[in-house]
Design an enzyme around this catalytic site. Structure first.
Site, PDB file in Angstrom:
ATOM      1  N   LYS A   1      47.434  24.805  94.534  1.00 53.31           N
ATOM      2  CA  LYS A   1      47.531  25.194  95.338  1.00 53.31           C
ATOM      3  C   LYS A   1      46.888  25.697  96.629  1.00 53.31           C
ATOM      4  O   LYS A   1      46.818  24.877  97.682  1.00 53.31           O
ATOM      5  CB  LYS A   1      49.036  26.450  95.403  1.00 53.31           C
ATOM      6  CG  LYS A   1      50.030  26.108  94.308  1.00 53.31           C
ATOM      7  CD  LYS A   1      50.965  27.359  94.411  1.00 53.31           C
ATOM      8  CE  LYS A   1      49.987  28.850  94.174  1.00 53.31           C
ATOM      9  NZ  LYS A   1      49.719  28.508  92.442  1.00 53.31           N
ATOM     10  N   SER A  27      70.623  31.090  81.942  1.00 52.95           N
ATOM     11  CA  SER A  27      70.108  29.699  81.284  1.00 52.95           C
ATOM     12  C   SER A  27      70.633  29.561  79.418  1.00 52.95           C
ATOM     13  O   SER A  27      70.897  28.685  79.407  1.00 52.95           O
ATOM     14  CB  SER A  27      69.508  29.421  81.460  1.00 52.95           C
ATOM     15  OG  SER A  27      68.596  29.209  83.468  1.00 52.95           O
ATOM     16  N   LYS A  63      61.159  23.534  83.135  1.00 52.78           N
ATOM     17  CA  LYS A  63      61.936  23.202  81.381  1.00 52.78           C
ATOM     18  C   LYS A  63      61.639  21.878  80.960  1.00 52.78           C
ATOM     19  O   LYS A  63      61.593  22.506  79.612  1.00 52.78           O
ATOM     20  CB  LYS A  63      63.647  23.850  81.671  1.00 52.78           C
ATOM     21  CG  LYS A  63      63.718  25.071  82.368  1.00 52.78           C
ATOM     22  CD  LYS A  63      64.996  25.116  82.241  1.00 52.78           C
ATOM     23  CE  LYS A  63      65.298  26.792  82.808  1.00 52.78           C
ATOM     24  NZ  LYS A  63      66.836  27.346  82.898  1.00 52.78           N
TER      25      LYS A  63
END
Length: 852
Positions: free
Chosen positions: A415, A740, A783
């Site tokens: 970043k 989840s 994921k």
């Protein structure tokens, strides 16, 4: 006092005195402590019972140091020093004391030739064995010769009685008149200095009535004069000489008093109540004027001139220039020793160093920007695309009024380097502002100047450091949990407000509209909603293994080779070994740990290269790294492929998780059953949401137990009440929460109760409802990439997450993983058990949905 009635013996005991001179008609207080003189005083004290006895001693001053034949050490005993310093501003008559004692015996050669015969008018013993004696001068004496040195000094002396002024001596008469006139002039000056009336009255009587010689001695004792000047008066036994010397010294003192009075009057006339603090400054100016040094330019004027020039060159805004000119006027009226002077000066320096008009020219070349991003970063196609769109709009509009970019992603994904690349592509200066630990808005807006040690905020400091008004500011880190500086950042990052940003220290509007702000964050939760509303999030995901290998070959490995003093060809690591390092020694979304491991390899090769160079065996050195060398340098593999090592067992499922740092990972779920009463036990440091998901999963399985073949009509009523269920999430020290894991928990329970196995290479994620629907979840890209790193071959996802896979997941990952999309739990179970349909369709099962 009538000297004629006091008989002065031919031989007198001598008392040495230091630094002061006793003149006839004056009284002095002596502290007697020297052994020889104490013996003399003891003798006098013992015979003091005879009230009519009057003892005469000779007080002879010690010669100045430059006139002594052998200098003596100064006295270190406790004595009362004699000072005759008249402070004309005090209202009390000054006391006279004199230091008389020495550590060593005074030699006759140390003493002055002239002295004063004195009578003792008071004699007292002290606690230390010494004496305090008050003596009054009687007549001048000259020491002819010393007749005794032990136990105390005695000398033959010649006296010089005072003579009167006779009318036939015109010169003497004129000197006496001049002396009285000078005394009256001195008296007038002393009256202006507000001495006590009683002292002035007594002095006036002496001037009018005393004889010329006595008046000369008295006036000289009144003024401030040096030791040598007093010795001149003592030596002047001739009346003419004494009066001439006295007039000269009095005239000198009168002149000094007039100058002091003039300075005082000049300063006093310029002072008022508001400017009392300038007293010393005005007095100094008056002194310089008397000395003719008024035209010399002081150093502070140079500083003010320099500040004025710098402010003019800075091209301040209208408001800032008005404030600067106001503070400059204040500064010119202050003295540099004032505390406020430094405060105002520092403020003006800040105003002059803020880049009000300086800027760099933007290079809005889209092709160059694209090339720059490609050179600096591998992958991140969606991020590069959004940055180029931003720059294209900036080129067309030529203004920055748009959303603030916020690069969101886990640590180590690039970043900060992306912000640097944008600055390089635009040709702007780059500045990094760390928000970590920022506690309150004063660190952003600056402190008000009323506080000690006040400074501008981080934004103004950054502008001063880069020196231009259009830099690229990268806001790095997260806000502290203490305080609320986000309110100040709202104004900084709002394009509609930051053109008049107000720093509390500068207290003038500061234009930030030309500054390109880029924020970075690891997670969205820590960003306050109002601040998040002003920013456009650009997600910077984690890297796949292929991306890490390319980044290592293009950036990390060459950088570490150069950092360790080697050439590019001295270390070579194949893609296979880089994959081994990335998968076996790191577990991260970014590449920081990978860079550290590569640095370890380079250090080892640097040692090997240095040894070969020292032994002159460079021909035998090889830069190619082997697999054995990697294990030797980095040690045993830190991370194993957990999926590959596991065997399929009933009740064990592989789930997918997303961490708060922005990276993904795999999550194992283990379920077991035992005899009990139908209790559900959950372990693994779980949060409330994931516990609720486990209860929902168990409720769904119980509701569909007959349909799934878990129970029969005979066992359905008591099956779940005869056993306890324990669900565990390994890595118990790591907190886990979120919805989840719903499909994975349901699949684990079905696998446990039906004794069926799910392959360890199959992973799943998704939220379930009581009706068995599979709802979408977030963090799909992270994921899936984590599943790819762990060796997962099949991933079961909610159908509504298909768009995330198609839009965000890299192509090479999609080619290596089989994605199965599910709408309901039955779809999940069919995919998990390799297409086997383990349930039966029952028309008797009726589902109700509340519409309340």
């Amino acid at each position: 006092m009538n000297d004629s009635i006091i008989i002065i013996p031919k031989v007198l005991p001598i008392v040495p005195i230091r630094n002061k001179v006793l003149l006839p008609g004056l009284a002095l207080r002596l502290n007697i402590g020297r052994k020889e003189t104490v013996q003399l005083m003891q003798r006098i004290y013992k015979s003091a019972d005879n009230k009519e006895s009057k003892y005469i001693i000779g007080c002879v001053p010690v010669q100045p140091p430059q006139k002594r034949s052998e200098p003596k050490d100064t006295d270190k005993s406790s004595t009362i020093p004699f000072t005759l310093t008249r402070n004309v501003n005090r209202n009390s008559t000054p006391k006279k004391t004199i230091e008389e004692t020495f550590n060593q015996a005074t030699q006759p050669s140390d003493l002055h030739e002239f002295g004063c015969a004195a009578r003792i008018i008071k004699l007292e013993r002290t606690v230390g064995g010494g004496f305090i004696v008050v003596v009054e001068g009687v007549v001048r004496i000259r020491v002819d010769r010393y007749v005794l040195e032990r136990p105390y000094l005695e000398a033959e002396v010649t006296t010089f009685p005072e003579i009167s002024v006779v009318d036939d001596d015109q010169e003497l008469k004129e000197l006496a008149i001049s002396l009285k006139s000078t005394g009256r002039e001195l008296l007038a000056l002393l009256q202006d200095l507000k001495l006590p009336t009683s002292v002035l009255t007594q002095l006036q009587k002496f001037i009018e009535n005393a004889s010329a010689g006595t008046l000369a001695d008295l006036l000289i004792s009144t003024i401030e004069s040096s030791y040598e000047e007093k010795l001149q008066i003592l030596d002047a036994h001739d009346l003419k000489t004494r009066m001439s010397t006295a007039i000269e010294l009095l005239t000198k003192q009168i002149h000094l008093l007039k100058i002091s009075q003039k300075i005082h009057s000049t300063v006093e006339g310029k002072l008022n109540r508001k400017h009392r603090e300038f007293y010393l400054r005005q007095q100094l100016n008056a002194i310089k004027e008397e000395l003719g040094e008024q035209n010399d330019t002081p150093s502070e004027d140079d500083e003010i001139s320099d500040l004025t020039k710098r402010i003019q060159e800075a091209e301040l805004s209208v408001e800032a220039d008005k404030a600067a000119q106001r503070e400059l006027k204040r500064l010119k009226r202050m003295h540099p020793t004032q505390a406020e002077y430094q405060v105002v000066r520092t403020y003006l320096e800040w105003l002059s160093e803020i880049p009000w008009s300086k800027s760099t020219t933007d290079i809005l070349d889209i092709y160059k920007a694209r090339q720059q991003l490609e050179e600096d970063h591998y992958g991140l196609e969606s991020v590069k695309k959004r940055v180029l769109e931003y720059l294209a709009v900036l080129k067309l509009k030529e203004d920055l009024k748009g959303p603030i970019l916020c690069l969101l992603g886990p640590p180590g994904v690039g970043k900060t380097s992306l912000g640097k690349s944008i600055a390089n592509a635009l040709g702007r200066k780059f500045h990094r502002i760390s928000l970590g630990g920022v506690r309150d808005e004063a660190e952003i807006r600056g402190h008000r100047r009323t506080y000690i040690g006040a400074m501008p905020g981080l934004i103004a400091q950054g502008l001063r450091r880069v020196g231009v008004k259009n830099p690229v500011f990268l806001l790095v880190g997260h806000l502290s949990n203490h305080g609320d500086p986000s309110a100040a950042l709202l104004e900084v990052l709002d394009p509609e407000q930051n053109n008049t940003f107000n720093d509390h220290y500068l207290n003038v509007p500061l234009d930030l509209s030309k500054v390109l702000f880029i924020a970075t964050a690891n997670q969205v939760d820590t960003i306050p909603p109002p601040l998040l509303d002003r920013m456009e999030l650009i997600t910077v995901p984690g890297y796949t293994f292929d991306e890490k290998i390319n980044i290592a070959q293009r950036h990390l490995l060459p950088k570490q080779i150069i950092n360790h003093g080697l050439s590019v060809g001295d270390v070579k690591i194949s893609d296979k070994l880089l994959l081994k390092i990335a998968s076996g020694y790191t577990r991260e979304a970014g590449v920081r740990s990978l860079e550290r491991e590569i640095a370890s390899v380079c250090r080892a090769k640097a040692v090997e290269y240095a040894d070969a160079k020292y032994k002159d065996e460079l021909d035998g050195y090889t830069g190619e790294i082997t697999e054995e060398e990697v294990e030797k340098i980095l040690g045993v593999t830190k991370f194993d492929n957990e999926v590959a090592e596991r065997t399929a067992r009933p009740g064990v499922i592989t789930g997918l998780a997303w961490s708060a740092s922005g990276s993904g990972g795999i999550l194992f779920i283990e379920a077991t059953q035992m005899a009990g009463k139908g209790n559900l036990q959950l372990t693994g440091k779980l949060g409330d949401v994931i516990k609720e998901s486990a209860n929902i999963a168990l409720s769904w399985v119980r509701a569909h137990a007959f349909q799934l073949g878990i129970t029969t009509s005979e066992t359905e009523s008591k099956f779940f009440f005869q056993r306890d269920i324990h669900i565990h999430f390994p890595a118990g020290a790591v907190g886990k929460d979120g919805p989840s894991a719903g499909v994975a928990l349901t699949t684990a329970l079905v696998s446990l109760f039906t004794d069926r196995r799910v392959p360890p290479t199959t992973a799943m994620t998704g939220e379930i409802t009581l009706r068995g629907q599979v709802l979408p979840v977030g963090g799909i890209k992270e994921k899936v990439i984590a599943a790819h790193r762990a060796g997962i071959k099949k991933v079961i996802l909610p159908t509504r997450n298909r768009k995330d896979v198609e839009g965000d997941v890299p192509i090479n990952v999609k080619n290596e993983i089989n994605f199965v999309y599910a709408n309901s739990v039955f779809d999940v179970l069919q995919a998990a058990f390799e297409g086997e349909k383990i349930w039966i369709n029952s028309a008797s099962v009726v589902e109700f949905e509340s519409r309340l």
